[in-house]
Motif scaffolding. Structure first.
Motif, PDB file in Angstrom:
ATOM      1  N   LEU A 297     -11.168 -18.741  -7.722  1.00 43.81           N
ATOM      2  CA  LEU A 297     -11.432 -20.167  -7.948  1.00 43.81           C
ATOM      3  C   LEU A 297     -10.382 -20.870  -8.800  1.00 43.81           C
ATOM      4  N   LEU A 298      -9.682 -20.106  -9.651  1.00 41.18           N
ATOM      5  CA  LEU A 298      -8.765 -20.743 -10.604  1.00 41.18           C
ATOM      6  C   LEU A 298      -7.314 -20.278 -10.451  1.00 41.18           C
ATOM      7  N   ASN A 299      -7.075 -19.397  -9.494  1.00 36.44           N
ATOM      8  CA  ASN A 299      -5.725 -18.876  -9.262  1.00 36.44           C
ATOM      9  C   ASN A 299      -5.156 -18.094 -10.445  1.00 36.44           C
ATOM     10  N   VAL A 300      -6.027 -17.445 -11.212  1.00 38.96           N
ATOM     11  CA  VAL A 300      -5.537 -16.544 -12.255  1.00 38.96           C
ATOM     12  C   VAL A 300      -4.925 -15.344 -11.529  1.00 38.96           C
ATOM     13  N   ARG A 301      -3.729 -14.986 -11.926  1.00 36.33           N
ATOM     14  CA  ARG A 301      -3.024 -13.896 -11.251  1.00 36.33           C
ATOM     15  C   ARG A 301      -3.618 -12.537 -11.624  1.00 36.33           C
ATOM     16  N   GLU A 302      -3.739 -11.674 -10.642  1.00 35.67           N
ATOM     17  CA  GLU A 302      -4.245 -10.324 -10.879  1.00 35.67           C
ATOM     18  C   GLU A 302      -3.387  -9.620 -11.934  1.00 35.67           C
ATOM     19  N   GLN A 303      -2.078  -9.816 -11.876  1.00 36.11           N
ATOM     20  CA  GLN A 303      -1.169  -9.184 -12.824  1.00 36.11           C
ATOM     21  C   GLN A 303      -1.462  -9.627 -14.257  1.00 36.11           C
ATOM     22  N   THR A 304      -1.839 -10.880 -14.443  1.00 38.74           N
ATOM     23  CA  THR A 304      -2.193 -11.384 -15.778  1.00 38.74           C
ATOM     24  C   THR A 304      -3.416 -10.647 -16.302  1.00 38.74           C
ATOM     25  N   LEU A 305      -4.413 -10.485 -15.457  1.00 37.20           N
ATOM     26  CA  LEU A 305      -5.635  -9.795 -15.859  1.00 37.20           C
ATOM     27  C   LEU A 305      -5.382  -8.319 -16.152  1.00 37.20           C
ATOM     28  N   ILE A 306      -4.540  -7.693 -15.355  1.00 44.31           N
ATOM     29  CA  ILE A 306      -4.222  -6.277 -15.576  1.00 44.31           C
ATOM     30  C   ILE A 306      -3.436  -6.110 -16.873  1.00 44.31           C
ATOM     31  N   GLU A 307      -2.433  -6.944 -17.059  1.00 37.41           N
ATOM     32  CA  GLU A 307      -1.531  -6.787 -18.190  1.00 37.41           C
ATOM     33  C   GLU A 307      -2.131  -7.231 -19.520  1.00 37.41           C
ATOM     34  N   PHE A 308      -2.883  -8.342 -19.510  1.00 31.10           N
ATOM     35  CA  PHE A 308      -3.366  -8.921 -20.762  1.00 31.10           C
ATOM     36  C   PHE A 308      -4.882  -8.898 -20.924  1.00 31.10           C
ATOM     37  N   GLY A 309      -5.615  -8.762 -19.829  1.00 29.01           N
ATOM     38  CA  GLY A 309      -7.069  -8.767 -19.867  1.00 29.01           C
ATOM     39  C   GLY A 309      -7.633 -10.166 -19.705  1.00 29.01           C
ATOM     40  N   ALA A 310      -8.923 -10.221 -19.434  1.00 26.42           N
ATOM     41  CA  ALA A 310      -9.593 -11.513 -19.232  1.00 26.42           C
ATOM     42  C   ALA A 310      -9.654 -12.316 -20.524  1.00 26.42           C
ATOM     43  N   VAL A 311      -9.738 -11.625 -21.654  1.00 27.22           N
ATOM     44  CA  VAL A 311      -9.827 -12.285 -22.953  1.00 27.22           C
ATOM     45  C   VAL A 311      -8.429 -12.279 -23.562  1.00 27.22           C
ATOM     46  N   SER A 312      -7.631 -13.264 -23.159  1.00 33.00           N
ATOM     47  CA  SER A 312      -6.250 -13.347 -23.620  1.00 33.00           C
ATOM     48  C   SER A 312      -5.740 -14.775 -23.499  1.00 33.00           C
ATOM     49  N   GLU A 313      -4.711 -15.051 -24.249  1.00 31.01           N
ATOM     50  CA  GLU A 313      -4.075 -16.365 -24.193  1.00 31.01           C
ATOM     51  C   GLU A 313      -3.549 -16.655 -22.789  1.00 31.01           C
ATOM     52  N   GLN A 314      -2.912 -15.663 -22.186  1.00 32.45           N
ATOM     53  CA  GLN A 314      -2.325 -15.849 -20.867  1.00 32.45           C
ATOM     54  C   GLN A 314      -3.393 -16.206 -19.824  1.00 32.45           C
ATOM     55  N   THR A 315      -4.530 -15.531 -19.891  1.00 31.14           N
ATOM     56  CA  THR A 315      -5.599 -15.789 -18.918  1.00 31.14           C
ATOM     57  C   THR A 315      -6.190 -17.185 -19.101  1.00 31.14           C
TER      58      THR A 315
ATOM     59  N   ASP B 179      -7.619 -34.953 -15.637  1.00 28.60           N
ATOM     60  CA  ASP B 179      -6.625 -35.219 -16.679  1.00 28.60           C
ATOM     61  C   ASP B 179      -6.683 -34.166 -17.775  1.00 28.60           C
ATOM     62  N   VAL B 180      -7.879 -33.629 -17.994  1.00 27.04           N
ATOM     63  CA  VAL B 180      -8.117 -32.703 -19.102  1.00 27.04           C
ATOM     64  C   VAL B 180      -8.876 -31.489 -18.577  1.00 27.04           C
ATOM     65  N   ALA B 181      -8.476 -30.302 -19.051  1.00 23.93           N
ATOM     66  CA  ALA B 181      -9.203 -29.082 -18.709  1.00 23.93           C
ATOM     67  C   ALA B 181      -9.411 -28.253 -19.967  1.00 23.93           C
ATOM     68  N   ILE B 182     -10.599 -27.684 -20.070  1.00 27.66           N
ATOM     69  CA  ILE B 182     -10.932 -26.749 -21.147  1.00 27.66           C
ATOM     70  C   ILE B 182     -11.204 -25.408 -20.485  1.00 27.66           C
ATOM     71  N   SER B 183     -10.631 -24.333 -21.041  1.00 29.06           N
ATOM     72  CA  SER B 183     -11.010 -23.005 -20.562  1.00 29.06           C
ATOM     73  C   SER B 183     -11.384 -22.136 -21.746  1.00 29.06           C
ATOM     74  N   VAL B 184     -12.269 -21.185 -21.473  1.00 25.54           N
ATOM     75  CA  VAL B 184     -12.747 -20.282 -22.530  1.00 25.54           C
ATOM     76  C   VAL B 184     -13.062 -18.919 -21.920  1.00 25.54           C
ATOM     77  N   SER B 185     -12.622 -17.868 -22.623  1.00 27.36           N
ATOM     78  CA  SER B 185     -12.928 -16.505 -22.209  1.00 27.36           C
ATOM     79  C   SER B 185     -13.048 -15.659 -23.469  1.00 27.36           C
ATOM     80  N   GLY B 186     -14.135 -14.917 -23.565  1.00 19.01           N
ATOM     81  CA  GLY B 186     -14.333 -14.158 -24.790  1.00 19.01           C
ATOM     82  C   GLY B 186     -15.318 -13.022 -24.623  1.00 19.01           C
ATOM     83  N   ILE B 187     -15.587 -12.387 -25.753  1.00 18.98           N
ATOM     84  CA  ILE B 187     -16.520 -11.263 -25.804  1.00 18.98           C
ATOM     85  C   ILE B 187     -17.682 -11.681 -26.698  1.00 18.98           C
TER      86      ILE B 187
ATOM     87  N   GLY C 137     -17.021 -11.127 -30.480  1.00 23.44           N
ATOM     88  CA  GLY C 137     -16.843 -12.410 -31.150  1.00 23.44           C
ATOM     89  C   GLY C 137     -15.476 -13.027 -30.909  1.00 23.44           C
ATOM     90  N   THR C 138     -14.545 -12.252 -30.308  1.00 28.31           N
ATOM     91  CA  THR C 138     -13.205 -12.768 -30.001  1.00 28.31           C
ATOM     92  C   THR C 138     -13.295 -13.719 -28.818  1.00 28.31           C
TER      93      THR C 138
END
Length: 163
Positions: free
Chosen positions: A65-83, A98-106, A119-120
């Motif tokens: 849905l968001l075009n997050v690259r598989e390589q980004t998830l493998i290399e940095f994980g879902a909870v990361s700045e890159q993701t 015009d504006v987007a908010i994204s959030v991913s955490g544990i 909590g990260t």
């Protein structure tokens, strides 16, 4: 479901700012499970500034849905700045906002590691293709982490848009 009073006030404040600036907004949420978009759409008149939002809890959903690259998830994980950057960029592009908010955490109670404790939470805010990122480590149980994350990012985006 009753929204925390401070979150409701922040969402209404953000809605007024978005309306005043003629900005549209979208969200790409993982650990908050739609809580940000729920808060925003709880404000009467929110259809002026919200067309669509994304809850992408799984990595597959982030990719599809968001075009997050598989390589980004493998290399940095879902909870990361890159993701979260890729999540925000993908949401903004798909919603033409015009504006987007994204959030991913544990949010917990499990899933944490020494490097990424429970909590990260990583956040990205994309305002007209300029991206800001933030990392917080919240305390408390699952519900508290989620509420703190929602409150934090609403406060942060209000500050950024008002700069």
């Amino acid at each position: 479901m009753e929204i925390h009073t401070k979150i409701a006030a922040l969402a209404a404040q953000l809605g007024a700012i978005l309306t005043n600036k003629s900005f549209t907004i979208t969200t790409a949420e993982s650990c908050t499970g739609g809580g940000i978009s729920y808060a925003l759409t709880d404000t009467p008149g929110s259809s002026v500034y919200i067309d669509r939002c994304f809850v992408t809890y799984s990595n597959d959903a982030k990719q599809a849905l968001l075009n997050v690259r598989e390589q980004t998830l493998i290399e940095f994980g879902a909870v990361s700045e890159q993701t979260v950057i890729e999540m925000a960029n993908g949401a903004r592009a798909h919603a033409q906002a015009d504006v987007a908010i994204s959030v991913s955490g544990i949010a917990g109670p499990s899933g944490g590691t020494e490097l990424k404790p429970v909590g990260t939470v990583w956040f990205a805010v994309d305002i007209q293709q300029k991206t800001y990122t933030f990392k917080q480590v919240f305390s408390g149980g699952r519900a508290e982490v989620r509420l703190q994350a929602i409150e934090f990012i609403l406060e942060k985006i209000i500050s950024l848009i008002n700069q």
